[in-house]
Design an enzyme around this catalytic site. Structure first.
Site, PDB file in Angstrom:
ATOM      1  N   THR A 162       0.864  -1.187   0.000  1.00 50.28           N
ATOM      2  CA  THR A 162       0.000   0.000   0.000  1.00 50.28           C
ATOM      3  C   THR A 162       0.900   1.236   0.000  1.00 50.28           C
ATOM      4  OG1 THR A 162      -0.147  -0.151   2.424  1.00 50.28           O
ATOM      5  CG2 THR A 162      -1.969  -1.076   1.146  1.00 50.28           C
ATOM      6  N   THR A 186      -1.073  -2.953   5.475  1.00 53.48           N
ATOM      7  CA  THR A 186      -1.424  -1.783   6.284  1.00 53.48           C
ATOM      8  C   THR A 186      -2.325  -0.873   5.453  1.00 53.48           C
ATOM      9  OG1 THR A 186       0.709  -1.940   7.405  1.00 53.48           O
ATOM     10  CG2 THR A 186      -0.501   0.130   7.627  1.00 53.48           C
ATOM     11  N   GLU A 238      11.913  -5.563   9.920  1.00 57.57           N
ATOM     12  CA  GLU A 238      12.933  -6.012   8.976  1.00 57.57           C
ATOM     13  C   GLU A 238      14.206  -6.334   9.748  1.00 57.57           C
ATOM     14  OE1 GLU A 238      13.485  -4.022   5.277  1.00 57.57           O
ATOM     15  OE2 GLU A 238      11.473  -3.148   5.309  1.00 57.57           O
ATOM     16  N   ASN A 250       3.310   2.307  14.646  1.00 58.69           N
ATOM     17  CA  ASN A 250       4.397   2.929  13.889  1.00 58.69           C
ATOM     18  C   ASN A 250       4.477   4.425  14.143  1.00 58.69           C
ATOM     19  OD1 ASN A 250       5.436   0.625  12.793  1.00 58.69           O
ATOM     20  ND2 ASN A 250       4.482   0.857  10.796  1.00 58.69           N
ATOM     21  N   CYS A 295       7.820   1.693   5.998  1.00 59.55           N
ATOM     22  CA  CYS A 295       6.663   1.687   6.896  1.00 59.55           C
ATOM     23  C   CYS A 295       6.472   3.001   7.649  1.00 59.55           C
ATOM     24  CB  CYS A 295       6.779   0.522   7.879  1.00 59.55           C
ATOM     25  SG  CYS A 295       6.564  -1.102   7.123  1.00 59.55           S
ATOM     26  N   LYS A 334       5.799   6.326   5.587  1.00 56.20           N
ATOM     27  CA  LYS A 334       4.555   6.178   4.830  1.00 56.20           C
ATOM     28  C   LYS A 334       3.340   6.125   5.753  1.00 56.20           C
ATOM     29  CE  LYS A 334       3.631   1.991   3.371  1.00 56.20           C
ATOM     30  NZ  LYS A 334       2.344   1.608   4.022  1.00 56.20           N
TER      31      LYS A 334
END
Length: 448
Positions: free
Chosen positions: A86, A122, A156, A222, A274, A277
């Site tokens: 996304t 997400t 990650e 996040n 992540c 964004k």
């Protein structure tokens, strides 16, 4: 169980292999034939510790296979996980739902029997309810497709562990007007409990809630991490001006159990696919809901993060006498974090590109991310070793905290550089050791 994972990028490939490790039969689905061929051969198209070994193991046994055929997937799977991207829209901050919408529509249309779609991507809050309707209208007559939302929380560099042994799992269900799960949602929950039976037996928290709450969990987490990082970086702007040690400050406030020490590391800031964004997408969604003021502070979080990059560039310019033309600079790191080859919105790569654009000869080395970085910024000079990067450098910048860089011998590196000046963009080196070896040591959050 028999399941598919639609999208075989970072999230999807990891989830597919982890589900096979838990004993399920898995079919990975992607429109990229080259990626499918690579995975089918047991090769991971990105760097993630431990994943290639598990992939090879389960490809060999046939527990995980890969295809481009939605028809094959629809006939095979009882559960279909959606793990497509996304990305941020090109013309704004909102999330682009094109790939998620397409995946839900195509797998629903291809379904040959009742099944569950479990979204892991997400997405903006409010998406799941719309996607449930899309699934119902796309599915063949007489086939029931139930949609749940099951956000991922993998990091990650730790993705395999985070998928097999997560710190929590969240499941969002369709609720009726009385605020209770529908009968179809309750049946879908039972299916997901079977999928995650091993984790549930291990006592991993399993939070069952409504669609909206489940959709918000990932972006809320996040955004909170981004706030914490930008907070300590905002304080580092002060300590640089008035004096003080940002690391000691972080240690001191981190001992407060209400705050904690994790993510209080001042430096060049966060990046990746992540955090940047997600905070922008959350702000965009709040604006769409008429709640601009609720999350306006996230704009400053973003600004603080980006200012750290510019400050690092200016620090390098200062150390080169005000001009970078004709200077040689060593950049250590291109990935946005160690144990990854991901260069999306990477502070390290952004800083390297800015230095090059200002006339510097930038020699960049990253243990894993050189190839990906070269695709984005081919004009930088990518070298194959730390020694090659630093040889002759007037300024050395440590921008990704790989262990290889953290463990550098300052005396050995000093014997290679042109000028022993280092900018520790991650605050991971021992200042005394480097200064004792004859270095001019600079770090973000310290007076220079």
């Amino acid at each position: 169980m028999r399941m598919t994972v639609i999208g075989t990028g970072y999230l999807g490939a990891t989830h597919a292999v982890a589900m096979a490790e838990l004993g399920h039969e898995v079919l990975g689905v992607d429109v990229d034939q080259a990626k499918i061929d690579l995975l089918s051969a047991g090769q991971v198209p990105f760097h993630e510790p431990g994943l290639s070994e598990l992939l090879g193991k389960h490809v060999a046994t046939g527990a995980v296979r890969f295809t481009t055929s939605y028809e094959e997937a629809g006939a095979f799977g009882d559960v279909h996980f959606i793990g497509v991207g996304t990305p941020q829209k090109r013309n704004g901050h909102a999330a682009d739902m094109t790939y998620v919408d397409s995946a839900v529509e195509q797998i629903s249309r291809a379904a040959t029997h009742d099944c569950v779609i479990a979204g892991k991507s997400t997405v903006p809050v409010g998406s799941a309810a719309r996607l449930q309707e899309l699934a119902l209208t796309s599915a063949p007559s007489g086939t029931r497709v139930s949609l749940v939302w099951n956000p991922e929380f993998l990091r990650e560099g730790h993705a395999v562990e985070d998928t097999l042994r997560p710190d929590r799992m969240v499941l969002g269900l369709e609720y009726d007007d009385a605020g209770r799960p529908t009968s179809a949602a309750q049946a879908a929950e039972a299916v997901l409990r079977e999928v995650y039976a091993h984790q549930l037996e291990a006592g991993i928290p399993f939070i069952v809630t409504d669609y909206a709450t489940a959709e918000l969990v990932k972006v809320a987490a996040n955004s909170f991490l981004a706030i914490k990082i930008s907070f300590i970086n905002a304080l580092s702007e002060i300590t640089e001006t008035v004096g003080g040690d940002i690391r000691t400050l972080a240690d001191a406030i981190g001992l407060d159990e209400r705050i904690g020490r994790k993510f209080l590391n001042a430096g060049v800031g966060f990046g990746g696919g992540c955090l940047p964004k997600d905070i922008r997408a959350l702000r965009a969604r709040a604006s769409e809901l008429g709640l601009d003021q609720s999350l306006r502070f996230l704009a400053e979080v973003d600004d603080i993060n980006l200012r750290r990059r510019e400050y690092t560039v200016q620090l390098a310019v200062q150390e080169c006498g005000g001009s970078l033309h004709g200077t040689q600079i060593a950049v250590l790191g291109a990935a946005f974090k160690p144990e990854s080859d991901d260069v999306r919105d990477s502070p390290a790569l952004d800083i390297a590109a800015r230095l090059h654009s200002m006339g510097a000869d930038v020699r960049l080395y990253d243990p894993q991310a050189n190839a990906n970085a070269a695709q984005r910024y081919p004009r930088l000079d990518y070298v194959a070793s730390l020694d090659a990067a630093v040889t002759g450098a007037q300024v050395t910048l440590l921008l990704t905290e790989w262990r290889e860089f953290r463990d550098m011998d300052p005396r050995h590196v000093a014997s290679l550089v042109g000028t022993p000046t280092i900018i520790d963009g991650r605050n991971v080196l021992d200042p005394a050791a480097w200064q004792d070896a004859g270095w001019r040591y600079l770090a973000l959050g310290r007076r220079h």
